[in-house]
Motif scaffolding. Structure first.
Motif, PDB file in Angstrom:
ATOM      1  N   MET A 186       0.839  -1.206   0.000  1.00 12.61           N
ATOM      2  CA  MET A 186       0.000   0.000   0.000  1.00 12.61           C
ATOM      3  C   MET A 186       0.873   1.254   0.000  1.00 12.61           C
ATOM      4  SD  MET A 186      -3.105  -0.564   2.726  1.00 12.61           S
ATOM      5  CE  MET A 186      -4.613  -1.455   2.297  1.00 12.61           C
ATOM      6  N   ASP A 187       0.458   2.283  -0.754  1.00 13.59           N
ATOM      7  CA  ASP A 187       1.200   3.549  -0.713  1.00 13.59           C
ATOM      8  C   ASP A 187       0.944   4.225   0.641  1.00 13.59           C
ATOM      9  OD1 ASP A 187      -1.021   5.743  -1.027  1.00 13.59           O
ATOM     10  OD2 ASP A 187      -1.476   4.236  -2.556  1.00 13.59           O
ATOM     11  N   ASP A 188       1.792   5.197   0.980  1.00 20.18           N
ATOM     12  CA  ASP A 188       1.747   5.823   2.301  1.00 20.18           C
ATOM     13  C   ASP A 188       0.393   6.464   2.602  1.00 20.18           C
ATOM     14  OD1 ASP A 188       4.344   5.045   2.397  1.00 20.18           O
ATOM     15  OD2 ASP A 188       5.215   7.057   2.343  1.00 20.18           O
ATOM     16  N   GLU A 189      -0.186   7.119   1.623  1.00 18.06           N
ATOM     17  CA  GLU A 189      -1.457   7.818   1.840  1.00 18.06           C
ATOM     18  C   GLU A 189      -2.575   6.824   2.150  1.00 18.06           C
ATOM     19  OE1 GLU A 189      -3.205  11.333   2.513  1.00 18.06           O
ATOM     20  OE2 GLU A 189      -1.170  11.178   1.689  1.00 18.06           O
ATOM     21  N   THR A 190      -2.634   5.740   1.402  1.00 18.36           N
ATOM     22  CA  THR A 190      -3.676   4.721   1.622  1.00 18.36           C
ATOM     23  C   THR A 190      -3.508   4.047   2.971  1.00 18.36           C
ATOM     24  OG1 THR A 190      -3.758   4.305  -0.771  1.00 18.36           O
ATOM     25  CG2 THR A 190      -4.767   2.659   0.668  1.00 18.36           C
ATOM     26  N   LEU A 191      -2.251   3.763   3.326  1.00 20.56           N
ATOM     27  CA  LEU A 191      -1.982   3.130   4.613  1.00 20.56           C
ATOM     28  C   LEU A 191      -2.386   4.055   5.767  1.00 20.56           C
ATOM     29  CD1 LEU A 191      -0.731   0.496   5.791  1.00 20.56           C
ATOM     30  CD2 LEU A 191       1.407   1.773   6.051  1.00 20.56           C
ATOM     31  N   MET A 192      -2.155   5.359   5.597  1.00 17.40           N
ATOM     32  CA  MET A 192      -2.504   6.305   6.647  1.00 17.40           C
ATOM     33  C   MET A 192      -4.025   6.419   6.796  1.00 17.40           C
ATOM     34  SD  MET A 192      -0.666   9.915   7.500  1.00 17.40           S
ATOM     35  CE  MET A 192      -1.329  10.868   6.140  1.00 17.40           C
ATOM     36  N   GLU A 193      -4.732   6.390   5.692  1.00 16.98           N
ATOM     37  CA  GLU A 193      -6.196   6.423   5.758  1.00 16.98           C
ATOM     38  C   GLU A 193      -6.734   5.171   6.456  1.00 16.98           C
ATOM     39  OE1 GLU A 193      -7.732   7.064   1.854  1.00 16.98           O
ATOM     40  OE2 GLU A 193      -7.022   9.142   1.744  1.00 16.98           O
ATOM     41  N   TYR A 194      -6.120   4.032   6.187  1.00 17.17           N
ATOM     42  CA  TYR A 194      -6.499   2.804   6.884  1.00 17.17           C
ATOM     43  C   TYR A 194      -6.274   2.974   8.393  1.00 17.17           C
ATOM     44  CZ  TYR A 194      -6.498  -2.057   8.444  1.00 17.17           C
ATOM     45  OH  TYR A 194      -6.763  -3.224   9.128  1.00 17.17           O
ATOM     46  N   ALA A 195      -5.117   3.565   8.747  1.00 10.89           N
ATOM     47  CA  ALA A 195      -4.780   3.747  10.161  1.00 10.89           C
ATOM     48  C   ALA A 195      -5.789   4.653  10.860  1.00 10.89           C
ATOM     49  CB  ALA A 195      -3.375   4.343  10.284  1.00 10.89           C
ATOM     50  N   PHE A 196      -6.198   5.738  10.206  1.00 13.39           N
ATOM     51  CA  PHE A 196      -7.133   6.677  10.826  1.00 13.39           C
ATOM     52  C   PHE A 196      -8.532   6.073  10.993  1.00 13.39           C
ATOM     53  CE2 PHE A 196      -4.590  10.477   8.957  1.00 13.39           C
ATOM     54  CZ  PHE A 196      -3.624  10.315   9.943  1.00 13.39           C
ATOM     55  N   SER A 197      -8.871   5.119  10.146  1.00 12.52           N
ATOM     56  CA  SER A 197     -10.200   4.498  10.242  1.00 12.52           C
ATOM     57  C   SER A 197     -10.211   3.290  11.183  1.00 12.52           C
ATOM     58  CB  SER A 197     -10.678   4.056   8.853  1.00 12.52           C
ATOM     59  OG  SER A 197      -9.844   3.031   8.329  1.00 12.52           O
ATOM     60  N   LEU A 198      -9.025   2.733  11.469  1.00 10.29           N
ATOM     61  CA  LEU A 198      -8.940   1.480  12.225  1.00 10.29           C
ATOM     62  C   LEU A 198      -9.496   1.561  13.649  1.00 10.29           C
ATOM     63  CD1 LEU A 198      -8.067  -1.478  12.395  1.00 10.29           C
ATOM     64  CD2 LEU A 198      -5.749  -0.690  12.979  1.00 10.29           C
ATOM     65  N   PRO A 199      -9.217   2.617  14.431  1.00  9.41           N
ATOM     66  CA  PRO A 199      -9.740   2.629  15.809  1.00  9.41           C
ATOM     67  C   PRO A 199     -11.252   2.428  15.886  1.00  9.41           C
ATOM     68  CG  PRO A 199      -8.116   4.368  15.540  1.00  9.41           C
ATOM     69  CD  PRO A 199      -8.362   3.804  14.175  1.00  9.41           C
ATOM     70  N   GLU A 200     -11.998   3.115  15.038  1.00 13.22           N
ATOM     71  CA  GLU A 200     -13.462   2.985  15.033  1.00 13.22           C
ATOM     72  C   GLU A 200     -13.881   1.607  14.514  1.00 13.22           C
ATOM     73  OE1 GLU A 200     -17.615   3.983  15.223  1.00 13.22           O
ATOM     74  OE2 GLU A 200     -15.820   4.746  16.227  1.00 13.22           O
ATOM     75  N   LEU A 201     -13.224   1.143  13.468  1.00 10.62           N
ATOM     76  CA  LEU A 201     -13.546  -0.154  12.878  1.00 10.62           C
ATOM     77  C   LEU A 201     -13.375  -1.276  13.899  1.00 10.62           C
ATOM     78  CD1 LEU A 201     -14.304  -1.686  10.273  1.00 10.62           C
ATOM     79  CD2 LEU A 201     -11.865  -1.766   9.707  1.00 10.62           C
ATOM     80  N   LEU A 202     -12.244  -1.244  14.606  1.00 10.38           N
ATOM     81  CA  LEU A 202     -11.946  -2.277  15.596  1.00 10.38           C
ATOM     82  C   LEU A 202     -12.906  -2.185  16.788  1.00 10.38           C
ATOM     83  CD1 LEU A 202      -9.884  -4.571  16.040  1.00 10.38           C
ATOM     84  CD2 LEU A 202      -8.449  -2.925  17.267  1.00 10.38           C
ATOM     85  N   ALA A 203     -13.164  -0.964  17.250  1.00  8.64           N
ATOM     86  CA  ALA A 203     -14.065  -0.766  18.388  1.00  8.64           C
ATOM     87  C   ALA A 203     -15.481  -1.232  18.062  1.00  8.64           C
ATOM     88  CB  ALA A 203     -14.068   0.706  18.795  1.00  8.64           C
ATOM     89  N   GLU A 204     -15.912  -0.918  16.861  1.00  9.51           N
ATOM     90  CA  GLU A 204     -17.272  -1.292  16.454  1.00  9.51           C
ATOM     91  C   GLU A 204     -17.400  -2.808  16.321  1.00  9.51           C
ATOM     92  OE1 GLU A 204     -20.560   0.494  13.382  1.00  9.51           O
ATOM     93  OE2 GLU A 204     -18.519   0.261  12.650  1.00  9.51           O
TER      94      GLU A 204
END
Length: 373
Positions: free
Chosen positions: A129-147
């Motif tokens: 994954m390119d850096d931008e896509t990986l960062m977007e995944y990272a920013f969405s992960l906390p909510e995704l995992l919590a949910e």
């Protein structure tokens, strides 16, 4: 180590801030985000790590990212992802296992099963994954995992003001676009550059305007310091007097790390001279030894500050109690120097035309070693 130095302190060495920790724990657990700002070495990270420990014990997911240790978008993304996934896998560098199948297969079967479960439930990032896509995944992960796991997640961002210096200020807009939609995640933002943090969370044109509650970090009361210092020395069969303990607190001005440093130097001085009583003479020797330890820290700080016009001169005048505004200097230049010192949390305003050093030992160091001009 009798008096912890150089990093977050253990639970038993956090002094006089129980009610504040309780407040932080309650707010974050209830879904509020909080911002704490203050200079380095005053105990912000110790407070935050203790709050995370209690929240984890309470059953929440927690994650911690220190921007001071990062240098790129990819570093940021990987740090967030690893810290979030550790709640599920129990290992610190989950991505290493995800991206290295040989390492994963060589590990325990339990970890391999957890990885397959994660991949099935939330989808894991790919190494290419390119850096931008990986960062977007990272920013969405906390909510995704919590949910997915029906948990509340609390994420700590330390030295948050450094994020913009690493990637550019647009990162804050990107973060806000993700964070504002998350319903199961609370954020605790820490920053040592108070002026920048106040601007980030208080400026109407800033991405994080009014996103978090800004709380002042309470001072540690002298009575709490007295109890703590006496108890720690007593645990090593060292007799203390109220006079000697108060002198330590006075010399350090209640600054957390500097108080610990003087206490530590006093303890090792007592061991060297084979005495078991803390006297004023021992305290003063310890103070001089602590000052010598801080010399490179203060020199580096003053060298950096001296790059700005008039800053060192104004700092010396403040230290010796001299008039700040002098005829030889333009008032606007003096005001800019004061603003710079306030912005970098070297001094703080007490009232009209009155300022105090955040770290009293720096004041004493300047009085001893530097001259106006």
């Amino acid at each position: 180590m009798l008096f912890p130095l150089g990093g977050p302190v253990p639970e038993n060495d956090i002094i006089g801030r129980d009610s504040f920790i309780d407040t932080l724990q309650m707010r974050l657990a209830e879904g509020h985000s909080v911002m704490l700002a203050g200079p380095r070495r005053i105990g912000k990270t110790s407070l935050a790590q203790e709050v995370l420990r209690r929240l984890k014990k309470q059953g929440l997911y927690v994650a911690s990212v220190d921007f001071f240790r990062l240098s790129s978008k990819r570093n940021i993304a990987e740090s967030i992802i690893n810290s979030c996934l550790e709640n599920r896998t129990g290992i610190r560098r989950t991505l290493d296992a995800v991206w290295d199948q040989a390492k994963l297969l060589a590990g325990s079967a339990k970890i391999a099963v957890k990885m397959k479960d994660l991949e099935f439930n939330i989808g894991l990032p790919r190494k290419e994954m390119d850096d931008e896509t990986l960062m977007e995944y990272a920013f969405s992960l906390p909510e995704l995992l919590a949910e997915k796991d029906k948990k509340r997640m609390v994420v700590l961002f330390d030295e948050f003001q450094d994020a913009g210096q690493i990637t550019g200020s647009d990162i804050y807009k990107k973060m806000r676009s993700f964070f504002q939609l998350q319903r199961n995640v609370s954020y605790l933002f820490l920053g040592s550059k108070e002026g920048m943090m106040q601007s980030l969370f208080g400026g109407k044109k800033q991405a994080f305007y009014r996103f978090a509650t800004v709380l002042p970090i309470p001072q540690i009361r002298e009575s709490d310091w007295e109890l703590y210092i006496s108890r720690k020395f007593r645990g090593k069969n060292i007799e203390t007097s109220s006079e000697a303990v108060k002198e330590i607190i006075s010399l350090a001005g209640g600054h957390p790390q500097d108080t610990m440093l003087i206490c530590s130097e006093a303890y090792y001085t007592l061991l060297e001279v084979e005495e078991t009583k803390l006297s004023l003479d021992i305290v003063r020797i310890a103070f001089d030894r602590a000052m010598a330890t801080l010399m490179p820290v203060f020199d580096e700080m003053l060298d950096e500050l001296s790059k700005k016009h008039l800053v060192r001169e104004v700092l010396h005048r403040l230290a010796i109690g001299d008039i700040i505004y002098k005829e030889k200097n333009h008032p606007y230049d003096v005001k800019r120097a004061i603003d710079q010192l306030t912005l970098t949390a070297v001094i703080e305003k007490e009232g009209r035309g009155k300022y105090r050093f955040v770290e009293p030992m720096l004041k004493e160091y300047i009085v001893r070693n530097y001259q106006d001009g």
